[in-house]
Design a protein around this motif. Structure first.
Motif, PDB file in Angstrom:
ATOM      1  N   PRO A   1     -14.300  -7.732  18.915  1.00 47.61           N
ATOM      2  CA  PRO A   1     -13.473  -6.881  18.060  1.00 47.61           C
ATOM      3  C   PRO A   1     -12.443  -7.687  17.297  1.00 47.61           C
ATOM      4  O   PRO A   1     -11.873  -8.644  17.833  1.00 47.61           O
ATOM      5  N   LYS A   2     -12.247  -7.345  16.031  1.00 43.10           N
ATOM      6  CA  LYS A   2     -11.231  -8.005  15.206  1.00 43.10           C
ATOM      7  C   LYS A   2     -10.251  -6.948  14.725  1.00 43.10           C
ATOM      8  O   LYS A   2     -10.549  -5.748  14.740  1.00 43.10           O
ATOM      9  N   LEU A   3      -9.129  -7.435  14.243  1.00 38.89           N
ATOM     10  CA  LEU A   3      -8.148  -6.513  13.665  1.00 38.89           C
ATOM     11  C   LEU A   3      -8.548  -6.181  12.231  1.00 38.89           C
ATOM     12  O   LEU A   3      -8.922  -7.070  11.468  1.00 38.89           O
ATOM     13  N   GLY A   4      -8.465  -4.900  11.876  1.00 39.11           N
ATOM     14  CA  GLY A   4      -8.702  -4.497  10.493  1.00 39.11           C
ATOM     15  C   GLY A   4      -7.377  -4.161   9.829  1.00 39.11           C
ATOM     16  O   GLY A   4      -6.404  -3.836  10.519  1.00 39.11           O
ATOM     17  N   PRO A   5      -7.321  -4.233   8.499  1.00 37.84           N
ATOM     18  CA  PRO A   5      -6.045  -4.006   7.799  1.00 37.84           C
ATOM     19  C   PRO A   5      -5.478  -2.607   8.016  1.00 37.84           C
ATOM     20  O   PRO A   5      -4.259  -2.429   7.921  1.00 37.84           O
ATOM     21  N   ASP A   6      -6.344  -1.629   8.291  1.00 37.88           N
ATOM     22  CA  ASP A   6      -5.841  -0.261   8.434  1.00 37.88           C
ATOM     23  C   ASP A   6      -5.624   0.151   9.885  1.00 37.88           C
ATOM     24  O   ASP A   6      -5.256   1.298  10.154  1.00 37.88           O
ATOM     25  N   ASP A   7      -5.851  -0.759  10.816  1.00 36.44           N
ATOM     26  CA  ASP A   7      -5.635  -0.420  12.226  1.00 36.44           C
ATOM     27  C   ASP A   7      -4.147  -0.155  12.463  1.00 36.44           C
ATOM     28  O   ASP A   7      -3.293  -0.838  11.889  1.00 36.44           O
ATOM     29  N   PRO A   8      -3.842   0.837  13.329  1.00 40.28           N
ATOM     30  CA  PRO A   8      -2.429   1.189  13.543  1.00 40.28           C
ATOM     31  C   PRO A   8      -1.604   0.025  14.100  1.00 40.28           C
ATOM     32  O   PRO A   8      -0.396  -0.045  13.857  1.00 40.28           O
ATOM     33  N   GLU A   9      -2.239  -0.906  14.831  1.00 47.82           N
ATOM     34  CA  GLU A   9      -1.470  -2.004  15.435  1.00 47.82           C
ATOM     35  C   GLU A   9      -1.355  -3.218  14.510  1.00 47.82           C
ATOM     36  O   GLU A   9      -0.862  -4.267  14.907  1.00 47.82           O
ATOM     37  N   ALA A  10      -1.819  -3.067  13.252  1.00 43.10           N
ATOM     38  CA  ALA A  10      -1.882  -4.236  12.362  1.00 43.10           C
ATOM     39  C   ALA A  10      -0.510  -4.899  12.166  1.00 43.10           C
ATOM     40  O   ALA A  10      -0.399  -6.123  12.188  1.00 43.10           O
ATOM     41  N   LYS A  11       0.539  -4.096  12.022  1.00 46.45           N
ATOM     42  CA  LYS A  11       1.856  -4.700  11.769  1.00 46.45           C
ATOM     43  C   LYS A  11       2.409  -5.376  13.011  1.00 46.45           C
ATOM     44  O   LYS A  11       2.924  -6.492  12.944  1.00 46.45           O
ATOM     45  N   THR A  12       2.334  -4.694  14.153  1.00 51.15           N
ATOM     46  CA  THR A  12       2.906  -5.306  15.356  1.00 51.15           C
ATOM     47  C   THR A  12       2.109  -6.526  15.780  1.00 51.15           C
ATOM     48  O   THR A  12       2.668  -7.508  16.246  1.00 51.15           O
ATOM     49  N   GLU A  13       0.800  -6.491  15.587  1.00 50.12           N
ATOM     50  CA  GLU A  13      -0.002  -7.617  16.048  1.00 50.12           C
ATOM     51  C   GLU A  13       0.180  -8.858  15.154  1.00 50.12           C
ATOM     52  O   GLU A  13       0.049  -9.977  15.631  1.00 50.12           O
ATOM     53  N   THR A  14       0.469  -8.639  13.877  1.00 57.00           N
ATOM     54  CA  THR A  14       0.601  -9.780  12.960  1.00 57.00           C
ATOM     55  C   THR A  14       2.064 -10.164  12.716  1.00 57.00           C
ATOM     56  O   THR A  14       2.330 -11.279  12.274  1.00 57.00           O
ATOM     57  N   GLY A  15       2.990  -9.256  12.964  1.00 58.74           N
ATOM     58  CA  GLY A  15       4.388  -9.537  12.619  1.00 58.74           C
ATOM     59  C   GLY A  15       4.658  -9.418  11.128  1.00 58.74           C
ATOM     60  O   GLY A  15       5.720  -9.811  10.654  1.00 58.74           O
ATOM     61  N   PHE A  16       3.703  -8.867  10.365  1.00 55.60           N
ATOM     62  CA  PHE A  16       3.882  -8.677   8.922  1.00 55.60           C
ATOM     63  C   PHE A  16       4.244  -7.217   8.636  1.00 55.60           C
ATOM     64  O   PHE A  16       3.581  -6.321   9.153  1.00 55.60           O
ATOM     65  N   PRO A  17       5.260  -6.992   7.778  1.00 49.82           N
ATOM     66  CA  PRO A  17       5.571  -5.615   7.417  1.00 49.82           C
ATOM     67  C   PRO A  17       4.445  -4.955   6.626  1.00 49.82           C
ATOM     68  O   PRO A  17       4.336  -3.728   6.614  1.00 49.82           O
ATOM     69  N   THR A  18       3.612  -5.773   5.954  1.00 46.89           N
ATOM     70  CA  THR A  18       2.509  -5.208   5.182  1.00 46.89           C
ATOM     71  C   THR A  18       1.219  -5.987   5.462  1.00 46.89           C
ATOM     72  O   THR A  18       1.187  -7.210   5.306  1.00 46.89           O
ATOM     73  N   VAL A  19       0.196  -5.270   5.877  1.00 41.82           N
ATOM     74  CA  VAL A  19      -1.133  -5.865   6.064  1.00 41.82           C
ATOM     75  C   VAL A  19      -2.090  -5.074   5.184  1.00 41.82           C
ATOM     76  O   VAL A  19      -2.099  -3.842   5.220  1.00 41.82           O
ATOM     77  N   MET A  20      -2.839  -5.781   4.336  1.00 43.26           N
ATOM     78  CA  MET A  20      -3.719  -5.089   3.390  1.00 43.26           C
ATOM     79  C   MET A  20      -5.123  -5.673   3.433  1.00 43.26           C
ATOM     80  O   MET A  20      -5.324  -6.807   3.873  1.00 43.26           O
ATOM     81  N   SER A  21      -6.055  -4.913   2.910  1.00 41.03           N
ATOM     82  CA  SER A  21      -7.417  -5.425   2.781  1.00 41.03           C
ATOM     83  C   SER A  21      -7.451  -6.535   1.725  1.00 41.03           C
ATOM     84  O   SER A  21      -6.806  -6.444   0.679  1.00 41.03           O
ATOM     85  N   LYS A  22      -8.232  -7.545   2.002  1.00 41.34           N
ATOM     86  CA  LYS A  22      -8.391  -8.670   1.082  1.00 41.34           C
ATOM     87  C   LYS A  22      -8.798  -8.231  -0.320  1.00 41.34           C
ATOM     88  O   LYS A  22      -8.468  -8.881  -1.304  1.00 41.34           O
ATOM     89  N   ALA A  23      -9.524  -7.110  -0.389  1.00 44.74           N
ATOM     90  CA  ALA A  23     -10.025  -6.647  -1.682  1.00 44.74           C
ATOM     91  C   ALA A  23      -8.873  -6.333  -2.636  1.00 44.74           C
ATOM     92  O   ALA A  23      -9.040  -6.354  -3.859  1.00 44.74           O
ATOM     93  N   LEU A  24      -7.685  -6.054  -2.068  1.00 39.05           N
ATOM     94  CA  LEU A  24      -6.549  -5.686  -2.922  1.00 39.05           C
ATOM     95  C   LEU A  24      -5.764  -6.885  -3.428  1.00 39.05           C
ATOM     96  O   LEU A  24      -4.845  -6.741  -4.244  1.00 39.05           O
ATOM     97  N   PHE A  25      -6.087  -8.080  -2.930  1.00 38.17           N
ATOM     98  CA  PHE A  25      -5.281  -9.251  -3.279  1.00 38.17           C
ATOM     99  C   PHE A  25      -5.143  -9.491  -4.784  1.00 38.17           C
ATOM    100  O   PHE A  25      -4.024  -9.683  -5.284  1.00 38.17           O
ATOM    101  N   PRO A  26      -6.256  -9.465  -5.571  1.00 34.93           N
ATOM    102  CA  PRO A  26      -6.105  -9.772  -7.001  1.00 34.93           C
ATOM    103  C   PRO A  26      -5.125  -8.841  -7.717  1.00 34.93           C
ATOM    104  O   PRO A  26      -4.272  -9.314  -8.485  1.00 34.93           O
ATOM    105  N   SER A  27      -5.198  -7.549  -7.432  1.00 36.51           N
ATOM    106  CA  SER A  27      -4.315  -6.626  -8.165  1.00 36.51           C
ATOM    107  C   SER A  27      -2.863  -6.776  -7.711  1.00 36.51           C
ATOM    108  O   SER A  27      -1.943  -6.749  -8.535  1.00 36.51           O
ATOM    109  N   VAL A  28      -2.637  -6.965  -6.427  1.00 37.34           N
ATOM    110  CA  VAL A  28      -1.263  -7.129  -5.932  1.00 37.34           C
ATOM    111  C   VAL A  28      -0.668  -8.433  -6.466  1.00 37.34           C
ATOM    112  O   VAL A  28       0.500  -8.492  -6.867  1.00 37.34           O
TER     113      VAL A  28
END
Ligand code: MN
Length: 448
Positions: free
Chosen positions: A126-153
């Motif tokens: 199992p891996k962490l996905g960007p929309d998983d509820p624990e994404a912020k606590t597990e990474t320490g990032f206030p924002t975790v997003m799908s890679k697909a959104l990188f170009p527009s952001v």
């Protein structure tokens, strides 16, 4: 993750049979996630007028079928994120006059990771996905997003800050040249009019001084590797294969929680004690040989680097002991000189002067010509960690002190390599539990 799961199962099982109480947990230790945020904030204070973009390694960038995944070091240093295919984006707060304002503050810190691929996760766990509820606590990032959104952001952020700070040059000896080129090409395609600036000098300066959390992990790498050397000292004898000692040492540091060798183990006897990067470890040690063992493991990504030289039969010959004691004296002299404000180059000169003023070769020449490498390098996430060696030493730096004399025509190579932490007063010998003196080495080998 592959590795963590495997270990979790093994140690969980031991716990069931009653050993758990004394066994430490060996999961990868990221330390405090707030430390990584602190580094990101510091980086933004220094870069000020642009966004920061770094790519993590993908599985294609390393040969995952033969080695386990390990993260790009600069990326790991800033994120603590150890999974493939991630991207880091940092955006400063817009200020009315960025050129005149005070220190820039971090506004957005975003970790982009791949979305779930449940079919792949059947193989890799199992891996962490960007929309998983624990994404912020597990990474320490206030924002975790799908890679697909990188170009527009990214393009949105570039409207305010049309400068991209990224790695534009590879870490020396890292083999990541192709990765750096590919990442730069990817960014140029996404942001053709942005200006590019190199993050490497700033990150090099930051990485050279270790945080308390990093020092704690490096102590674990050192302690495990010291135990490996002690085990080797007790095991070495004529007739054994160099590879047996290398295997024993790897076992000893890995059972103490190291995840991989910090560099290919070097166990070189006889003539091969004089070959600096002898990595085949294929010879049988002979009575009368010296054996150079340059072997150490990494703990949660943090390397160590330790060398000892032993007499294969437990007793140095008179000549071997003479050379050994000159190398020891050079190391002692360098230790005494190590303190904030001194450069690594000055320590190198102290050691070289000692070697040149003690002993002679068979032709009556001084021995400095046989000290054919530098005295010190920084150690951290990389065994040759980035550092600007023209800068004076500062508290929190961790460097090796490794004088050596290699005389191929006498089949005598001696290197003694230890690690020191620069402190406000001078230095602390991190490897102090591992004997260095010739007599002490002989005593451990005699198992007294
Ligand atoms: Mn070294």
């Amino acid at each position: 993750m592959k590795r963590m799961l495997k270990r979790g199962l093994v140690w969980g099982f031991l716990g069931l049979v009653g050993l758990g109480a004394t066994m430490p947990s060996l999961a990868w230790d990221k330390g405090n996630l707030a430390d990584y945020h602190g580094r990101r904030a510091q980086l933004v204070r220094e870069t000020r007028d642009g966004v920061v973009v770094l790519f993590g390694y993908s599985e294609d960038e390393i040969a995952v079928s033969t080695v386990e995944f390990r993260q790009n070091e600069m990326f790991y240093y800033l994120t603590g994120w150890n999974q493939p295919d991630a991207i880091l984006l940092l955006v400063p707060k817009p200020t009315p006059e960025p050129s005149k304002g005070g220190p820039a503050e971090i506004d957005k810190e975003i970790l982009f990771i791949p979305p779930h691929d449940y079919r792949a996760e059947k193989w890799t766990g199992p891996k962490l996905g960007p929309d998983d509820p624990e994404a912020k606590t597990e990474t320490g990032f206030p924002t975790v997003m799908s890679k697909a959104l990188f170009p527009s952001v990214l393009n949105e952020a570039l409207k305010t800050f049309p400068v991209i700070y990224t790695e534009t040059t590879p870490q020396p000896e890292s083999g990541e040249d192709h990765f750096i080129e590919a990442a730069a090409a990817k960014l140029k395609a996404l942001a053709p009019i942005a200006a590019f600036r190199n993050l490497r000098p700033t990150l090099t300066r930051m990485r050279a001084v270790k945080s308390p959390g990093e020092i704690a992990l490096m102590r674990k790498a050192v302690d495990a590797s010291v135990e490996a050397h002690l085990a080797a000292m007790k095991a070495v004898k004529p007739g054994m294969g160099e590879y047996e000692i290398a295997a024993l040492m790897e076992y000893e540091y890995m059972r103490r929680g190291c995840e991989w060798p910090s560099y290919p183990p070097i166990v070189g006897s006889g003539f091969y004690s004089t070959v600096l990067h002898y990595e085949s470890d294929s010879r049988q040690m002979q009575d009368g040989d010296v054996v150079v063992m340059d072997v150490a493991g990494s703990y949660s990504g943090y390397a160590s680097d330790i060398t000892r030289t032993l007499p294969a039969n437990g007793h140095f010959t008179e000549r071997q002991r003479e050379i050994y004691e000159i190398v020891y004296g050079a190391q002692e002299a360098a230790f005494k000189g190590a303190k904030p404000g001194v450069t690594a180059g000055e320590l190198n000169r102290i050691a070289r002067d000692f070697i040149n003023s003690h002993g002679k070769d068979k032709n009556g020449q001084t021995l400095g010509q046989y000290f054919i490498h530098g005295l010190s390098h920084s150690v951290g996430l990389n065994v040759h960690d980035p550092m600007d060696y023209s800068e004076p030493l500062q508290p929190g730096m961790i460097i090796t002190v490794e004088p050596g004399i290699y005389i191929p025509e006498e089949k005598i190579g001696v290197r003694i390599e230890d690690m020191i932490l620069i402190t406000p007063e001078g230095s602390e010998l991190l490897t102090k539990l591992l004997p260095r003196k010739a007599d002490e080495v002989e005593r451990v080998m005699a198992r007294e």
